[in-house]
Design an enzyme around this catalytic site. Structure first.
Site, PDB file in Angstrom:
ATOM      1  N   PRO A  40      -9.085   5.661  -2.990  1.00  0.00           N
ATOM      2  CA  PRO A  40      -8.238   5.369  -4.155  1.00  0.00           C
ATOM      3  C   PRO A  40      -6.771   5.583  -3.792  1.00  0.00           C
ATOM      4  O   PRO A  40      -6.431   6.595  -3.181  1.00  0.00           O
ATOM      5  CB  PRO A  40      -8.698   6.411  -5.190  1.00  0.00           C
ATOM      6  CG  PRO A  40      -9.298   7.516  -4.389  1.00  0.00           C
ATOM      7  CD  PRO A  40      -9.843   6.903  -3.135  1.00  0.00           C
ATOM      8  N   MET A  41      -5.921   4.636  -4.139  1.00  0.00           N
ATOM      9  CA  MET A  41      -4.477   4.796  -3.916  1.00  0.00           C
ATOM     10  C   MET A  41      -3.733   4.265  -5.136  1.00  0.00           C
ATOM     11  O   MET A  41      -3.759   3.050  -5.401  1.00  0.00           O
ATOM     12  CB  MET A  41      -4.034   4.038  -2.656  1.00  0.00           C
ATOM     13  CG  MET A  41      -4.489   4.670  -1.363  1.00  0.00           C
ATOM     14  SD  MET A  41      -3.895   3.780   0.093  1.00  0.00           S
ATOM     15  CE  MET A  41      -4.984   2.354   0.103  1.00  0.00           C
ATOM     16  N   ALA A  42      -3.100   5.188  -5.847  1.00  0.00           N
ATOM     17  CA  ALA A  42      -2.363   4.793  -7.051  1.00  0.00           C
ATOM     18  C   ALA A  42      -1.278   3.794  -6.660  1.00  0.00           C
ATOM     19  O   ALA A  42      -0.568   3.989  -5.673  1.00  0.00           O
ATOM     20  CB  ALA A  42      -1.756   6.031  -7.696  1.00  0.00           C
ATOM     21  N   GLN A  94     -11.729   6.863 -10.806  1.00  0.00           N
ATOM     22  CA  GLN A  94     -11.262   8.226 -10.531  1.00  0.00           C
ATOM     23  C   GLN A  94     -10.473   8.777 -11.712  1.00  0.00           C
ATOM     24  O   GLN A  94      -9.620   8.093 -12.273  1.00  0.00           O
ATOM     25  CB  GLN A  94     -10.377   8.247  -9.291  1.00  0.00           C
ATOM     26  CG  GLN A  94     -10.067   9.672  -8.883  1.00  0.00           C
ATOM     27  CD  GLN A  94      -9.125   9.782  -7.714  1.00  0.00           C
ATOM     28  OE1 GLN A  94      -7.961   9.426  -7.819  1.00  0.00           O
ATOM     29  NE2 GLN A  94      -9.627  10.293  -6.608  1.00  0.00           N
ATOM     30  N   CYS A 124      -5.173  14.495  -4.379  1.00  0.00           N
ATOM     31  CA  CYS A 124      -3.818  13.979  -4.225  1.00  0.00           C
ATOM     32  C   CYS A 124      -2.819  15.098  -4.474  1.00  0.00           C
ATOM     33  O   CYS A 124      -3.077  16.022  -5.240  1.00  0.00           O
ATOM     34  CB  CYS A 124      -3.589  12.743  -5.103  1.00  0.00           C
ATOM     35  SG  CYS A 124      -2.891  13.077  -6.684  1.00  0.00           S
ATOM     36  N   LYS A 163     -13.330  14.020  -4.808  1.00  0.00           N
ATOM     37  CA  LYS A 163     -12.459  13.777  -3.652  1.00  0.00           C
ATOM     38  C   LYS A 163     -11.522  14.961  -3.536  1.00  0.00           C
ATOM     39  O   LYS A 163     -10.882  15.357  -4.514  1.00  0.00           O
ATOM     40  CB  LYS A 163     -11.682  12.479  -3.846  1.00  0.00           C
ATOM     41  CG  LYS A 163     -10.743  12.190  -2.692  1.00  0.00           C
ATOM     42  CD  LYS A 163     -10.359  10.728  -2.644  1.00  0.00           C
ATOM     43  CE  LYS A 163      -9.408  10.442  -1.509  1.00  0.00           C
ATOM     44  NZ  LYS A 163      -8.081  11.032  -1.710  1.00  0.00           N
ATOM     45  N   ASN A 224     -12.228  11.205   5.512  1.00  0.00           N
ATOM     46  CA  ASN A 224     -10.992  10.486   5.186  1.00  0.00           C
ATOM     47  C   ASN A 224      -9.789  11.103   5.902  1.00  0.00           C
ATOM     48  O   ASN A 224      -9.722  12.312   6.063  1.00  0.00           O
ATOM     49  CB  ASN A 224     -10.790  10.531   3.653  1.00  0.00           C
ATOM     50  CG  ASN A 224      -9.456   9.980   3.200  1.00  0.00           C
ATOM     51  OD1 ASN A 224      -8.684  10.679   2.561  1.00  0.00           O
ATOM     52  ND2 ASN A 224      -9.170   8.742   3.529  1.00  0.00           N
ATOM     53  N   GLY A 248      -7.674   4.486   3.687  1.00  0.00           N
ATOM     54  CA  GLY A 248      -6.589   4.316   2.722  1.00  0.00           C
ATOM     55  C   GLY A 248      -5.488   3.431   3.281  1.00  0.00           C
ATOM     56  O   GLY A 248      -5.579   2.195   3.259  1.00  0.00           O
ATOM     57  N   ARG A 249      -4.456   4.059   3.844  1.00  0.00           N
ATOM     58  CA  ARG A 249      -3.248   3.313   4.220  1.00  0.00           C
ATOM     59  C   ARG A 249      -3.506   2.192   5.230  1.00  0.00           C
ATOM     60  O   ARG A 249      -2.820   1.169   5.194  1.00  0.00           O
ATOM     61  CB  ARG A 249      -2.201   4.303   4.761  1.00  0.00           C
ATOM     62  CG  ARG A 249      -1.634   5.205   3.654  1.00  0.00           C
ATOM     63  CD  ARG A 249      -0.924   6.404   4.244  1.00  0.00           C
ATOM     64  NE  ARG A 249      -1.874   7.268   4.939  1.00  0.00           N
ATOM     65  CZ  ARG A 249      -1.526   8.281   5.717  1.00  0.00           C
ATOM     66  NH1 ARG A 249      -0.247   8.554   5.882  1.00  0.00           N
ATOM     67  NH2 ARG A 249      -2.452   9.020   6.318  1.00  0.00           N
TER      68      ARG A 249
END
Ligand SMILES: Cc1cc2nc3c(=O)[nH]c(=O)nc-3n(C[C@H](O)[C@H](O)[C@H](O)COP(=O)(O)O)c2cc1C
Length: 352
Positions: A40-42, A94, A124, A163, A224, A248-249
């Site tokens: 998940p990435m806001a 999430q 996060c 997470k 991760n 993610g990135r």
């Protein structure tokens, strides 16, 4: 030469992912058929991006976090985050917050809205949500962690996952205790970022703590942090024995990384880099989904950061990136992408 996409067409009607499908692990009733998951990435993993990653081989995707304060859900930003129309199962949402009751209520409301898995964010670095500690800031208070996990698990009939990071700081790495608390309270899978809260994004992710967590619980653990290639994914899976890797990135502007990793894990051979035709088609399809989802005003603005990420893999694209970022409309952006790639493709064909 591959045909250009017409308006309304998606890339995937031309080229479905050829990854083999195998049962890799299970979360509650859901069989996840790939060992590669989108983190998940806001501000990044919105519905268009999640759907793209699924189509390109991600076994599961997780929505951007939704605050547990449902009074804030009326904003346009929140309502777009709550939109799961057309998404493939399982729909994992999430939630973030520090109050057990509010988290339980947020879980209930999201399940009523279509969520099939609830993921709790303790990973996060955001310090606070609703004036209370949230995200990885919670890791310091293990009693509160247990309270939150227990009340969310009790509130919903769907699997709940967690997470988190390896701890609050390098001196207070309590991932093993948090993992056991999670398993005891009924959490069905863990995603663990190999950094502590204090690390932010600095230094390199470490995988020894993740390996120790894998050994200490029976539920699936996803590894991760800093996984950016098929080779690294394989090495990290071997080292940690995790059920899956979470990316993610490295997926930003490179959503084909999922099929690359999946293919390498299944066959031991590397897929070739996507051709310019294919990059053009994936980018075009992605942008058109963004315009449809966000509309004529927000769509082109959100398209800029994604396009910049794609262009990182395209040589000599700096001038085009600046030109693209100045364009205001979906049509102008779409046209400029077609012209830019056509020129690149012609140049490449001449050079061959
Ligand atoms: C722009 C951005 C937004 C993020 N938003 C979230 C989030 O909403 N929830 C969460 O649990 N983690 C979030 N993260 C952390 C990622 O899920 C992931 O744990 C982290 O980026 C490390 O993985 P990577 O090295 O593969 O990027 C975010 C990371 C980035 C870069």
């Amino acid at each position: 030469m591959a045909p250009l996409l017409r308006r309304g067409e998606t890339y995937f009607s031309h080229a479905p992912c050829s990854c083999q499908t195998r049962l890799m692990f299970q979360i509650g009733p859901y069989h996840i058929e790939s060992k590669v998951i989108l983190a998940p990435m806001a501000g990044v993993t919105d519905r268009p991006f999640r759907q793209l990653c699924r189509q390109l081989g991600a076994g599961m995707v997780v929505s951007e976090m939704v605050t547990s304060n449902s009074e804030l859900w009326g904003t346009r930003k929140s309502s777009l985050r709550l939109d799961h129309t057309g998404e493939a199962e399982p729909i994992a949402v999430q939630i973030a917050g520090g109050d057990p009751e509010m988290m339980a209520e947020a879980a209930r409301l999201n399940v009523a809205n279509g969520a099939q898995i609830i993921d709790i964010n303790m990973g996060c670095p955001a310090k606070k949500v609703c004036k209370k500690a949230a995200g990885s800031a919670l890791l310091k208070d293990e009693l509160l962690v247990a309270d939150i996990l227990r009340s969310v698990v009790a509130a919903v009939d769907v699997p709940v996952t967690l997470k988190f990071r390896t701890g609050w700081s390098i001196e207070e790495r309590n991932a093993l205790r948090i993992a056991r608390i999670a398993e005891d309270t009924g959490i069905r899978a863990l995603a663990l970022h190999g950094r502590t809260r204090a690390c932010g994004f600095s230094g390199e992710a470490e995988y020894d703590t993740i390996a120790a967590v894998v050994q200490s619980v029976k539920i699936p653990v996803f590894c991760n942090g800093d996984i950016d290639s098929a080779h690294k994914a394989k090495a990290v899976l071997e080292r940690t024995q995790a059920a899956a890797v979470m990316i993610g990135r490295a997926a930003q502007g490179r959503p084909w990384i999922f099929r690359e990793i999946e293919h390498y894990l299944n066959t031991g051979t590397e897929l070739p880099e996507p051709s310019l035709h294919e990059v053009r088609d994936i980018l075009t399809s992605h942008l058109r989904e963004l315009y449809r989802f966000y509309g004529e005003f927000m769509g082109p603005r959100i398209a800029r950061k994604h396009t910049s990420w794609y262009l990182q893999t395209v040589p000599n694209s700096d001038a085009f990136r600046r030109e693209f970022n100045a364009l205001e409309t979906a049509q102008a952006q779409d046209d400029s992408v077609q012209v830019f790639f056509e020129q690149l493709i012609q140049r490449e064909e001449k050079a061959a």
